[in-house]
Design a protein around this motif. Structure first.
Motif, mmCIF file in Angstrom:
data_model
loop_
_atom_site.group_PDB
_atom_site.id
_atom_site.type_symbol
_atom_site.label_atom_id
_atom_site.label_comp_id
_atom_site.label_asym_id
_atom_site.label_seq_id
_atom_site.Cartn_x
_atom_site.Cartn_y
_atom_site.Cartn_z
ATOM 1 N N UNK A 1 4.659 -7.583 -8.776
ATOM 2 C CA UNK A 1 4.846 -7.689 -7.319
ATOM 3 C C UNK A 1 6.334 -7.569 -6.979
ATOM 4 N N UNK A 2 7.173 -8.213 -7.777
ATOM 5 C CA UNK A 2 8.618 -8.110 -7.573
ATOM 6 C C UNK A 2 9.095 -6.677 -7.715
ATOM 7 N N UNK A 3 8.559 -5.964 -8.695
ATOM 8 C CA UNK A 3 8.932 -4.557 -8.890
ATOM 9 C C UNK A 3 8.511 -3.713 -7.695
ATOM 10 N N UNK A 4 7.311 -3.970 -7.182
ATOM 11 C CA UNK A 4 6.834 -3.230 -6.005
ATOM 12 C C UNK A 4 7.753 -3.473 -4.811
ATOM 13 N N UNK B 1 -5.278 -4.843 -7.922
ATOM 14 C CA UNK B 1 -5.217 -4.351 -6.536
ATOM 15 C C UNK B 1 -4.591 -5.375 -5.596
ATOM 16 N N UNK B 2 -4.876 -6.672 -5.852
ATOM 17 C CA UNK B 2 -4.299 -7.690 -4.957
ATOM 18 C C UNK B 2 -2.786 -7.666 -5.032
ATOM 19 N N UNK B 3 -2.243 -7.235 -6.172
ATOM 20 C CA UNK B 3 -0.786 -7.206 -6.309
ATOM 21 C C UNK B 3 -0.174 -6.117 -5.415
ATOM 22 N N UNK B 4 -0.902 -5.032 -5.229
ATOM 23 C CA UNK B 4 -0.408 -3.972 -4.341
ATOM 24 C C UNK B 4 -0.305 -4.514 -2.910
ATOM 25 N N UNK B 5 -1.345 -5.254 -2.505
ATOM 26 C CA UNK B 5 -1.347 -5.837 -1.155
ATOM 27 C C UNK B 5 -0.252 -6.905 -1.032
ATOM 28 N N UNK B 6 -0.161 -7.761 -2.057
ATOM 29 C CA UNK B 6 0.854 -8.827 -2.018
ATOM 30 C C UNK B 6 2.255 -8.207 -1.980
ATOM 31 N N UNK B 7 2.462 -7.159 -2.750
ATOM 32 C CA UNK B 7 3.767 -6.486 -2.766
ATOM 33 C C UNK B 7 4.113 -5.916 -1.408
ATOM 34 N N UNK B 8 3.122 -5.326 -0.747
ATOM 35 C CA UNK B 8 3.362 -4.745 0.565
ATOM 36 C C UNK B 8 3.667 -5.841 1.589
ATOM 37 N N UNK B 9 2.883 -6.927 1.555
ATOM 38 C CA UNK B 9 3.103 -8.033 2.509
ATOM 39 C C UNK B 9 4.494 -8.630 2.299
ATOM 40 N N UNK B 10 4.872 -8.815 1.042
ATOM 41 C CA UNK B 10 6.185 -9.392 0.749
ATOM 42 C C UNK B 10 7.305 -8.437 1.198
ATOM 43 N N UNK B 11 7.089 -7.144 1.010
ATOM 44 C CA UNK B 11 8.095 -6.162 1.445
ATOM 45 C C UNK B 11 8.275 -6.226 2.960
ATOM 46 N N UNK B 12 7.150 -6.332 3.671
ATOM 47 C CA UNK B 12 7.235 -6.423 5.140
ATOM 48 C C UNK B 12 7.997 -7.677 5.553
ATOM 49 N N UNK B 13 7.685 -8.799 4.879
ATOM 50 C CA UNK B 13 8.340 -10.065 5.232
ATOM 51 C C UNK B 13 9.844 -9.969 4.992
ATOM 52 N N UNK B 14 10.232 -9.439 3.843
ATOM 53 C CA UNK B 14 11.667 -9.337 3.512
ATOM 54 C C UNK B 14 12.352 -8.340 4.453
ATOM 55 N N UNK B 15 11.689 -7.232 4.734
ATOM 56 C CA UNK B 15 12.275 -6.209 5.610
ATOM 57 C C UNK B 15 12.533 -6.774 6.997
#
Lengths: 266, 300
Positions: free
Chosen positions: A7-10, A119-133
Motif C-alpha cells: 500500500x505504501x508503494x502504491x 485487491x483491497x490493497x489497491x483500494x486502500x492505496x488509492x484512498x490513502x493517496x487521495x487523503x495525502x494529496x
C-alpha cells in the motif's frame, strides 16, 4: 532503508506521478486565497456597503451577515464555502474514478494486478493517496494565504484558517471515496465521475436554495455542506468531520467489497 | 511436485454467451504449453480465470498447487503475466515502471530486466509514451519475466515484434524451460507454437478440442500428395481410398489430401505411368484449421 508495504508503494508511486498536478492545485487555490486576502483592505468598504444594502435573502444566503465583514468572513464566503468545497473534490473524484474503472479502460489494471497485491490493497492505496494529496493541497493553500496575511496588513489568526481548511479535508475526501466506490462498481470512469459530481452539485444546490426557499429547507440534512456550516469562520465542526470520516471508511470498505467481487476485463 | 496449472470443470459464462466451458487441463512443471485457438475461442478468458481477474461461473483452477482465487496473491508472486492487451503509463520510462513493479514485488533490484532489455534491444530509459508498438510489447515481456517467475503466462506474446526479436524471445522461453520453469503460451501464431511448445491444447468455441504433444499433433496432419502422370488419369479411384480427401485433377496431375499411410495411394498410382510424386507436410496452421473445419468430427 525499510521496505515499503504494497500500500505504501502504491501511495508513493501515485504521489510521484501526480506531484505536479497537486502542486498546481495547491498554488491555484492558495494563490486565489492570497489574492482575496490581498484585496481585502481595498475591498472591505465596498463589501460592507454591499452587505448593508443587500436584500435579507442575500444576507441569509451569505451566512446571515451583520455589521462589517471581516477577512475570515470574506475568505469563508469566497473560498471556504464556494471554491474549495466545489472545486477541490474534483481532484479526488478524478483520482478515485481512475483507480479501477479508469485503469481498466486504459488497460493498465491487468499489469498492476499481475503483482502480488490483494485487491483491497489497491483500494486502500488509492484512498490513502487521495487523503495525502488533499492534505498536501490544503496545506499549500494555507501556506500561500498566510504569506499574504502580513503583506496585506490584515489580522487573521493562523490556527483558525488551518482548522477551517482541515475541516474541509474529510468533506472533499468523501467525494473521492464515492468516486472510488462507483469506479469499483461500474466499468466506465466517466460514469463514476458524473455520479459523484452530481451528488456534490446536488448538495451544493440544496444548501444554496434552502436559505431562500422554504420547501427546500427540510432537504438540508442531506447536504454535507449544511452539517459543516462555515468552517473558516466558526467553530471546528467536530460532529460533521467525525461523521464524514466514518462515512469515508464505510464507502471505502464498500469499494473494497465491490472490487473483490468484480470481474476485470480488458 | 504439484501441477503448474490444473483446472477442473472451469467454466465462465458471460450471460448466455459461453466464455469457456468445463475446461479440464493440466500443465506439468517445466513444459512449454501452447494454448491455441482463434479470436473468441476462450483463450484470454481462461488466462484471466487462472489469474483471478475473472471469477469462474463454476469449477476451479490451481496454480502451482495454490487455489487461483483463494491464494491469488501467493499465486501472482510466482507468476509472470503478459496480458494480450495492456496500457502503459506514458509519463514513465520503462526503468521507472520496472522499479515500481519490483517494489510491489518486494525486490531490491530489477532482477533480470537489464539482461532481458539488452537481449531484446530495448532502451529502458525512454519515456514509454515515445515507444513504438514493438518496444511497448518488449516492456510487457520484460515485466513478465524480470522476477524469474516459476510460471510464465503469456497472452499473444510476439504481437508487434519483428522476426529477429521473435527468435530471441522464443530462445528466452526455451531457456526458461531448461531452467525448469513452466510457460503457458496463448497464441494464434502457430509457427511459434510449433517451434517452442512441448504440448498444445486447441480450444474451439470455449471448449477444449484437442490436447496433445506438438509432435503427435503434427503427425496427425493430413499430407498433401501430388501425383504427376505421363497421361491424364481418372481421379475417382483415389477418392475412394481410405483416409483420402480433397481430390482434384488437372491435366496429368492428381492432388489429394491423405491422413493415413501412403502405401495404398502409391500402389494405385503405380497402375499408371507415374512421372513425379510430391508429399507436402502441412504446418500446424493447417492442422489447426482442420480442427476448425466444421466438416471434421471433434477429436475429443
Amino acid at each position: 532503508m525499510a521496505r515499503l508495504t504494497p500500500v505504501g508503494t502504491l501511495v508513493l508511486h501515485q504521489l510521484r506521478v501526480r506531484w505536479r498536478s497537486l502542486l498546481i492545485w495547491g498554488v491555484a487555490l492558495g494563490g486565489l486565497g492570497a489574492l482575496y486576502v490581498a484585496l481585502y483592505p481595498t475591498m472591505s468598504e465596498f463589501l460592507n456597503d454591499y452587505i448593508e444594502n443587500a436584500p435579507d435573502s442575500m444576507k441569509q444566503y451569505l451566512g446571515d451577515l451583520q455589521g462589517p465583514i471581516s477577512v475570515d468572513q470574506w475568505l469563508s464566503i469566497e473560498l471556504g464555502n464556494a471554491i474549495i468545497p466545489i472545486a477541490l473534490p474534483f481532484l479526488v473524484i478524478l483520482m478515485g474514478a481512475r483507480t479501477i474503472a479508469g485503469s481498466e479502460e486504459r488497460k493498465t489494471l491487468d499489469a498492476l494486478l499481475s503483482n502480488p497485491l490483494a485487491r483491497w490493497q489497491v483500494i486502500a492505496g488509492s484512498a490513502a493517496t487521495m487523503a495525502v494529496s488533499l492534505a498536501g493541497v490544503l496545506a499549500l493553500t494555507w501556506l500561500l494565504i498566510y504569506i499574504a496575511v502580513p503583506l496585506a496588513g490584515v489580522d487573521m489568526p493562523p490556527g483558525q484558517l488551518a482548522a477551517g481548511l482541515a475541516a474541509l479535508w474529510p468533506f472533499c475526501l468523501f467525494f473521492g471515496a464515492l468516486a472510488l466506490l462507483f469506479s469499483s462498481l461500474l466499468r466506465r470512469g466517466a460514469v463514476a465521475v458524473t455520479i459523484s459530481a452530481a451528488i456534490l452539485v446536488a448538495m451544493y444546490v440544496i444548501e444554496g436554495l434552502a436559505e431562500a426557499i422554504k420547501p427546500v429547507e427540510p432537504l438540508r440534512v442531506l447536504s454535507l455542506l449544511y452539517h459543516y456550516g462555515r468552517p473558516l469562520e466558526g467553530d471546528f465542526p467536530w460532529t460533521a468531520v467525525l461523521g464524514t470520516l466514518g462515512g469515508v471508511c464505510v464507502v471505502v470498505a464498500a469499494a473494497m467489497a465491490a472490487f473483490a467481487r468484480r470481474d476485470v476485463y480488458t | 511436485m504439484p501441477s503448474a496449472i490444473l483446472t477442473q470443470g472451469l467454466t465462465k459464462r458471460y450471460g448466455r454467451r459461453p466464455g469457456i466451458e468445463t475446461l479440464d487441463l493440466e500443465v506439468v512443471p517445466g513444459e512449454v504449453f501452447g494454448f491455441i485457438g482463434p479470436n473468441g475461442a476462450g483463450k484470454t478468458t481462461t488466462i484471466r480465470l487462472l489469474l483471478d481477474l475473472l471469477h469462474p461461473t463454476s469449477g476451479q483452477a490451481a496454480i502451482l498447487g495454490l487455489d487461483s482465487h483463494r491464494d491469488s496473491v501467493a499465486v501472482r508472486r510466482s507468476v509472470g503475466y503478459l496480458p494480450g492487451e495492456f496500457g502503459l503509463d506514458v509519463r514513465m520510462t520503462g526503468r521507472q515502471s520496472l522499479q515500481y513493479f519490483a517494489a510491489l514485488r518486494g525486490m531490491n533490484d530489477l532482477g533480470l530486466a537489464p539482461e532481458l532489455a539488452a537481449r531484446l534491444d530495448l532502451d529502458l530509459d525512454v519515456p514509454m509514451g515515445r515507444l513504438s508498438r514493438g518496444n511497448r510489447q518488449k516492456i510487457g515481456l520484460v515485466r513478465a519475466l524480470f522476477h524469474r517467475p516459476a510460471l510464465l503466462v503469456l497472452d499473444e506474446p510476439t504481437t508487434g515484434l519483428d522476426p529477429l526479436v521473435q527468435d530471441t524471445f522464443l530462445q528466452i522461453l526455451r531457456e526458461a524451460r531448461d531452467e525448469g520453469r513452466t510457460v503457458f503460451l496463448s497464441s494464434h501464431v502457430l509457427s511459434e507454437v510449433e517451434r517452442v511448445c512441448d504440448r498444445v491444447a486447441i480450444v474451439r468455441a470455449g471448449r477444449l478440442a484437442a490436447l496433445e504433444t506438438t509432435e503427435s499433433l503434427l503427425e496427425k496432419r493430413r499430407k498433401r500428395v501430388t501425383l504427376v502422370f505421363a497421361a491424364p488419369v481418372d481421379p475417382s479411384p483415389f477418392a475412394q481410398l481410405p483416409g483420402v480427401s480433397d481430390v482434384w485433377a488437372q491435366e496429368n496431375t492428381v492432388s489429394l489430401r491423405l491422413r493415413d499411410g501412403i502405401d495404398a495411394v502409391v500402389k494405385l498410382a503405380a497402375q499408371h505411368t507415374l512421372v513425379d510424386l510430391a508429399v507436402v507436410h502441412p504446418t500446424l496452421d493447417e492442422v489447426f484449421l482442420g480442427y476448425y473445419d466444421q466438416r471434421q468430427p471433434w477429436p475429443v
